[in-house]
Motif scaffolding. Structure first.
Motif, mmCIF file in Angstrom:
data_model
loop_
_atom_site.group_PDB
_atom_site.id
_atom_site.type_symbol
_atom_site.label_atom_id
_atom_site.label_comp_id
_atom_site.label_asym_id
_atom_site.label_seq_id
_atom_site.Cartn_x
_atom_site.Cartn_y
_atom_site.Cartn_z
ATOM 1 N N MET A 146 0.823 -1.208 0.000
ATOM 2 C CA MET A 146 0.000 0.000 0.000
ATOM 3 C C MET A 146 0.860 1.263 0.000
ATOM 4 O O MET A 146 0.519 2.257 -0.634
ATOM 5 C CB MET A 146 -0.929 -0.001 1.216
ATOM 6 N N GLU A 175 2.059 2.006 -3.510
ATOM 7 C CA GLU A 175 1.030 2.411 -4.467
ATOM 8 C C GLU A 175 0.895 3.933 -4.465
ATOM 9 O O GLU A 175 0.761 4.558 -3.419
ATOM 10 C CB GLU A 175 -0.312 1.777 -4.103
ATOM 11 N N ARG A 204 -1.573 5.901 -5.495
ATOM 12 C CA ARG A 204 -2.871 6.485 -5.170
ATOM 13 C C ARG A 204 -3.419 6.065 -3.812
ATOM 14 O O ARG A 204 -4.537 6.417 -3.470
ATOM 15 C CB ARG A 204 -3.872 6.154 -6.274
ATOM 16 N N THR A 205 -2.662 5.321 -3.042
ATOM 17 C CA THR A 205 -3.106 4.925 -1.702
ATOM 18 C C THR A 205 -2.532 5.905 -0.693
ATOM 19 O O THR A 205 -1.327 5.942 -0.475
ATOM 20 C CB THR A 205 -2.640 3.495 -1.364
ATOM 21 N N ALA A 242 -5.297 5.975 4.416
ATOM 22 C CA ALA A 242 -5.898 4.659 4.203
ATOM 23 C C ALA A 242 -5.152 3.595 4.995
ATOM 24 O O ALA A 242 -5.763 2.694 5.579
ATOM 25 C CB ALA A 242 -5.897 4.305 2.715
ATOM 26 N N LYS A 280 -0.411 10.863 -1.918
ATOM 27 C CA LYS A 280 -0.162 10.122 -0.688
ATOM 28 C C LYS A 280 -0.719 10.832 0.542
ATOM 29 O O LYS A 280 -0.672 10.307 1.639
ATOM 30 C CB LYS A 280 1.348 9.875 -0.479
ATOM 31 N N PHE A 324 -11.199 6.762 -0.271
ATOM 32 C CA PHE A 324 -10.246 5.832 -0.862
ATOM 33 C C PHE A 324 -10.854 5.010 -2.002
ATOM 34 O O PHE A 324 -10.660 3.812 -2.080
ATOM 35 C CB PHE A 324 -9.664 4.878 0.187
ATOM 36 N N CYS A 380 -11.345 4.513 -6.121
ATOM 37 C CA CYS A 380 -10.869 4.887 -7.447
ATOM 38 C C CYS A 380 -12.047 5.349 -8.295
ATOM 39 O O CYS A 380 -13.132 4.770 -8.240
ATOM 40 C CB CYS A 380 -10.181 3.684 -8.092
#
Length: 90
Positions: free
Chosen positions: A14, A17, A19-20, A24, A62, A74, A76
């Motif tokens: 995570m 990543e 976009r995480t 989150a 982030k 969170f 997409c």
């Protein structure tokens, strides 16, 4: 902090990543951003840690507060809607 290897692997995944957000990770694993940084420093090779830090340093994706796009929970934007237990069809 005593985490199972599977949990550590998921946190690392995570964190890598784009976009995480850290929020989150905090929501799911109860770890603050600083805890994630310490975990990454401990678990990654020094060169991998430096690459990761350079990648996430100041990255808007982030940190929820720095995002200019949807600040929803969170999700997409390309994630399919689910209604009545079946995915929507095109």
């Amino acid at each position: 902090m005593n985490l199972e290897p599977r949990t550590v692997d998921r946190i690392i995944e995570m964190a890598w990543e784009d976009r995480t957000p850290f929020e989150a990770i905090s929501f799911q694993f109860k770890l603050k951003e600083q805890d994630v940084i310490q975990l990454m420093r401990r678990e990654l090779k020094p060169s991998s840690f430096r690459l990761w830090r350079a990648r996430v340093q100041g990255r808007a994706t982030k940190h929820l507060k720095k995002r200019t796009f949807d600040k929803g929970r969170f999700k997409c934007s390309r994630q399919k809607s689910i209604s009545n237990n079946s995915t929507s069809k095109r």
